[in-house]
Design an enzyme around this catalytic site. Structure first.
Site, short mmCIF file in Angstrom:
data_model
loop_
_atom_site.label_atom_id
_atom_site.label_comp_id
_atom_site.label_asym_id
_atom_site.label_seq_id
_atom_site.Cartn_x
_atom_site.Cartn_y
_atom_site.Cartn_z
N PRO A 176 0.86 -1.19 0.00
CA PRO A 176 0.00 0.00 0.00
C PRO A 176 0.90 1.24 0.00
CG PRO A 176 0.02 -1.01 2.17
CD PRO A 176 0.90 -1.87 1.30
N ASP A 224 5.81 2.71 2.32
CA ASP A 224 4.87 1.61 2.59
C ASP A 224 4.00 2.00 3.79
OD1 ASP A 224 3.64 -0.74 3.44
OD2 ASP A 224 5.35 -2.00 2.87
N HIS A 225 2.72 2.17 3.53
CA HIS A 225 1.83 2.69 4.58
C HIS A 225 1.61 1.68 5.71
CE1 HIS A 225 -0.66 5.59 6.32
NE2 HIS A 225 -1.32 6.01 5.27
N ARG A 226 2.03 0.45 5.52
CA ARG A 226 1.92 -0.52 6.62
C ARG A 226 2.95 -0.21 7.70
NH1 ARG A 226 2.64 -5.85 3.13
NH2 ARG A 226 4.28 -4.49 2.34
#
Ligand code: CAO
Length: 554
Positions: free
Chosen positions: A352, A526-528
């Site tokens: 994401p 990376d939005h995680r």
């Protein structure tokens, strides 16, 4: 030869319907009346036929587009001259039943307007005869609203829900699943009072002008009948290919739950998928008993040598015979392109990713770089902007360690080394050599090493060791041009910095605009692992360092 526009025909009350399937492709030869696309509302799915025979030249709609009456579906090349280049698509005869539609359903509702038992009958469903009842959506004792769907019927071209023409309590159902019904057949008996005024008003606005027969029908009946009418012009026989066998309401329900219908096994008549099937599929996924194809693809994506999207439950990649449009030459992709392509695809799908764009002032840094290179002219040693960027990134990675991490299941691996990859453009494709321990090296050494690695990359002589172990990557298009771009993260890294060409910009210093050399930065993360605020801070800090390298010492 002439080109005609094939448009969405009169689809009655439907304001907008969604394109859910393209049934032909560019270059296909289609017959008159052949179905071109499938559209869907929350009440019905229907196929839009071609009004002419010809060759599909160009699609004007894509999957997911909303269309309405008059929207151009595609451009068709037809034999000979056509009177008008703009063709109102499905045959006018399709329109007639639309107008007639309310009549059949109207009569019972008219009776009901007073009160007492109300008969609900099958409205005009166009040319269709003996359509099968595939789903009953209500049961005796239910309170029924006007327009509430009662049953789903299906022909070989369309599934449609038949709504109630009246409100009331359902006393008795007169049909069962598997029955074949026709216009005028009695479906159900309701008991209750119909809000006469409302019904009459709706009907008047829907159908009155063209109706000769007495009318007092339900609001949504015309819409459903319209569907049937639009479909009625089709050549019966060809079945919708590839669509899961489910009614529009089941499809809507599945969409709401995010259930991939093509993976659900139908327990209804002829394998039709029901609400209960969707619910049971959801329960199986939740309990871990079943995995969706998309989840399975995520679990094992690198093996996706198949790039047709099937593993993700996507429609297949379009196969086009380009020779139809002009001369072509086919060349195999380089091995590097194939390998990097598979990696890029996995990374683009699985991460994401978000990209933050920013500018930073490198006026003084560039002046320093130019003067340093001038001083070293004789030795031939040259420092590059990218070397400064690598050093600045190391400082930012030290300050924001999650940018130098990797995901390992539910844990984060924080690397205590700073190996910086840089994208190199080579004749064979993209390669990413790595400057190891960039934190321990000076700008001169980094510049030198980068030059050597870039040359090796171009000559195809990089060893696997020289391309592995990066903890963060920079992709610089500064020597080429452009403003911003969205680089794809090089997994298992969690961020990548894209850099474009610096340009002189007027920057306000509080009193006046000053000409400053501004460097565009594009940081993908990376939005995680990383939040937007951290990404913004990373860019700001990076900009501050590039603006004044003395900050590294603070
Ligand atoms: N702004 C303005 N000018 C820039 C610049 C920037 N951000 N970055 C470099 N330049 C200038 C350099 O100063 C150099 O000019 P001089 O010769 O006058 O000093 C010129 O552009 C050429 O630079 P370069 O690109 O050859 O060298 P580099 O050190 O900047 O980059 C390398 C080396 C290997 C990264 C580069 O050659 C390359 O391959 N870039 C493409 C990377 C790529 O493809 N990224 C996309 C990946 S996603 O598909």
């Amino acid at each position: 030869m002439s080109i005609v526009e094939i448009k969405v025909p009169d689809i009655g009350d439907f304001d907008e319907v969604t394109v859910i399937e393209l049934m032909v492709k560019v270059g296909d030869t289609v017959k008159a009346d052949q179905s071109l696309i499938t559209v869907e509302s929350d009440k019905a799915s229907m196929e839009i036929p071609s009004s002419h025979a010809g060759v599909v030249k160009d699609f004007q709609v894509a999957l997911g587009d909303k269309v309405k009456q008059g929207s151009v579906v595609l451009m068709l090349e037809v034999e000979g001259a056509v009177a008008s280049a703009v063709v109102a698509a499905p045959a006018p005869q399709a329109a007639a039943p639309v107008v007639q539609a309310p009549v059949a359903a109207a009569a019972p509702a008219a009776v009901a307007a007073s009160s007492g038992p109300i008969e609900v009958r099958v409205p005009d469903i166009g040319d269709f005869k003996d359509v099968a009842v595939i789903e009953i959506m209500v049961k005796p004792g239910d309170s029924i609203r006007i327009e509430q769907s009662l049953i789903t019927v299906e022909s070989d071209k369309a599934a449609m829900e038949i709504p109630s023409s009246a409100a009331g309590v359902l006393k008795e159902l007169k049909i069962k699943v598997g029955d074949k019904v026709n216009i005028g057949d009695l479906l159900a008996i309701l008991e209750g009072v119909v809000p006469t005024g409302a019904v009459a008003a709706t009907v008047a606005s829907v159908a009155a002008p063209a109706l000769a027969a007495p009318v007092a029908a339900a609001a949504s009946v015309p819409a459903v009948a319209t569907v049937a009418a639009a479909v009625a012009a089709h050549n019966p026989g060809a079945l919708t290919v590839g669509l899961p066998h489910a009614s529009p309401s089941v499809r809507k329900f599945a969409r709401e739950l995010g259930v991939p219908l093509n993976e659900v096994k139908g327990s209804g008549l002829k394998g039709r998928i029901t609400d209960a099937d969707v619910q049971s599929f959801t329960r199986s996924v939740m309990s871990g008993a079943v995995q969706t194809l998309a989840a399975a693809a995520q679990a094992k994506p690198a093996a996706a040598g198949g790039n047709d999207g099937a593993g993700l439950g996507l429609i297949p990649w379009p196969k086009v015979d380009f020779t139809k449009f002009g001369p072509i030459e086919r060349k195999e992709m380089s091995r590097i392109k194939k390998i990097s392509g598979a990696n890029l695809l996995r990374n683009a799908i699985m991460i994401p990713a978000v990209t933050n764009h920013d500018d930073c002032d490198i006026t003084d840094l560039e002046a320093f770089r130019v003067s340093t290179n001038k001083e070293n002219e004789k030795s031939g040693a040259k420092v590059t902007m990218l070397a400064f960027l690598i050093k600045a990134c190391v400082a930012a990675l030290k300050k924001f360690p999650e940018f130098n991490s990797s995901l390992d299941g539910d844990a984060l691996i924080y690397k205590q080394y700073f190996h910086i990859g840089f994208a190199a453009d080579t004749p064979n494709g993209l390669m990413v050599p790595v400057i190891k321990d960039a934190d321990k090296k000076g700008i001169m050494q980094i510049s030198l090493e980068m030059g050597e690695l870039a040359k090796k990359a171009r000559d195809g002589k990089l060893s696997p060791a020289e391309m592995s172990g990066a903890s963060f990557t920079i992709s610089s298009l500064g020597g080429i041009g452009g403003r911003y771009f969205t680089p794809i993260i090089n997994a298992p890294e969690v961020a990548i910095l894209g850099v474009c060409k610096s340009t002189i910009q007027p920057i306000w210093d509080g009193k006046a605009f000053q000409p400053r050399l501004m460097l565009p930065l594009s940081l993908t993360w990376d939005h995680r692992v990383i939040d937007g605020a951290a990404a913004a801070r990373f860019n700001v800090y990076l900009g501050q360092i590039l603006g004044d390298f003395r900050r590294v010492l603070l």
